[in-house]
Design an enzyme around this catalytic site. Structure first.
Site, mmCIF file in Angstrom:
data_model
loop_
_atom_site.group_PDB
_atom_site.id
_atom_site.type_symbol
_atom_site.label_atom_id
_atom_site.label_comp_id
_atom_site.label_asym_id
_atom_site.label_seq_id
_atom_site.Cartn_x
_atom_site.Cartn_y
_atom_site.Cartn_z
ATOM 1 C CG ASN A 208 -1.888 -1.184 1.202
ATOM 2 O OD1 ASN A 208 -2.440 -1.553 0.168
ATOM 3 N ND2 ASN A 208 -2.028 -1.816 2.363
ATOM 4 N NE ARG A 209 3.466 2.401 -4.982
ATOM 5 C CZ ARG A 209 3.366 1.195 -5.504
ATOM 6 N NH1 ARG A 209 3.310 0.139 -4.689
ATOM 7 N NH2 ARG A 209 3.313 1.017 -6.803
ATOM 8 C CG LEU A 210 1.110 2.718 4.095
ATOM 9 C CD1 LEU A 210 0.178 2.224 5.197
ATOM 10 C CD2 LEU A 210 1.203 4.253 4.146
#
Length: 214
Positions: free
Chosen positions: A191-193
């Site tokens: 999630n691009r975290l």
């Protein structure tokens, strides 16, 4: 124009947490370097991008090969009269970066470059194959040349000149040691975290760590 907006993937191979990192970034770099090497999928694990500020005021990046790293920093070799050599002489603050796709990792190093000792440069140069030694002499790196034949002709002349002789390191060719001031480790996450841990050198020569927002 090609639309790349749908080019994306999910990162989920590993994690980078504060409770599992060493106090010194060189130790973490060493761990990541060998994990990437053992995992495979990267042809040249020691390939790194080096960014300098050129004499024209523009930043410029290019890929070079890391040849050694230790507690002092990171060493690579080049022609001191090249575009990058002149840029480093004018402004020794540079950036190194590694992108290891197989493990979804990046390392970004801000540091100050200085020439290695002549002994270190001589020892590395003597370890190179003769073809690489002569190539370093032939190439007036970054200068304009008329064509490919110019290089090949001069190489052939040098091969004849040095046949059976020792090839000494040219004085305008040698190593740089990049002493790190800041090292960021980036681990791809879902999630691009992404995990981003930054080491920053303090005035007492200890390293302070911070987590950065992805």
């Amino acid at each position: 124009m090609k639309d790349l907006s749908n080019y994306r993937k999910s990162y989920d191979k590993s994690e980078l947490l504060e409770n599992s990192i060493p106090e010194d970034p060189i130790n973490l770099f060493n761990k990541w370097f060998h994990e990437t090497e053992d995992f495979g999928g990267v042809e040249e694990v020691n390939a790194m991008t080096i960014a300098t500020i050129g004499m024209d005021g523009f930043p410029k990046s290019r890929v070079v090969l890391l040849k050694k790293f230790n507690e002092e920093g990171f060493i690579f070799y080049t022609n001191y009269n090249s575009e990058k050599g002149k840029a480093i002489k004018n402004n020794p603050n540079i950036c190194l970066s590694f992108f290891w796709t197989s493990l979804e990792r990046q390392v970004i190093i801000k540091g100050v470059a200085e020439k290695t000792s002549e002994v270190i440069s001589d020892n590395y140069f003597s370890s190179r194959p003769d073809g690489s030694k002569l190539g370093a002499i032939v190439s007036h790196q970054s200068e304009i040349i008329p064509n490919r034949e110019y290089l090949e002709t001069n190489l052939q002349l040098l091969e004849e000149q040095y046949q059976g002789k020792e090839i000494d390191r040219p004085k305008n060719w040698g190593g740089y040691l990049v002493r790190p001031q800041e090292v960021e480790f980036w681990q791809g996450r879902a999630n691009r975290l992404h995990d981003r841990i930054r080491y920053k050198l303090q005035s007492d020569f200890r390293w302070k760590t911070d987590r950065l927002s992805p």
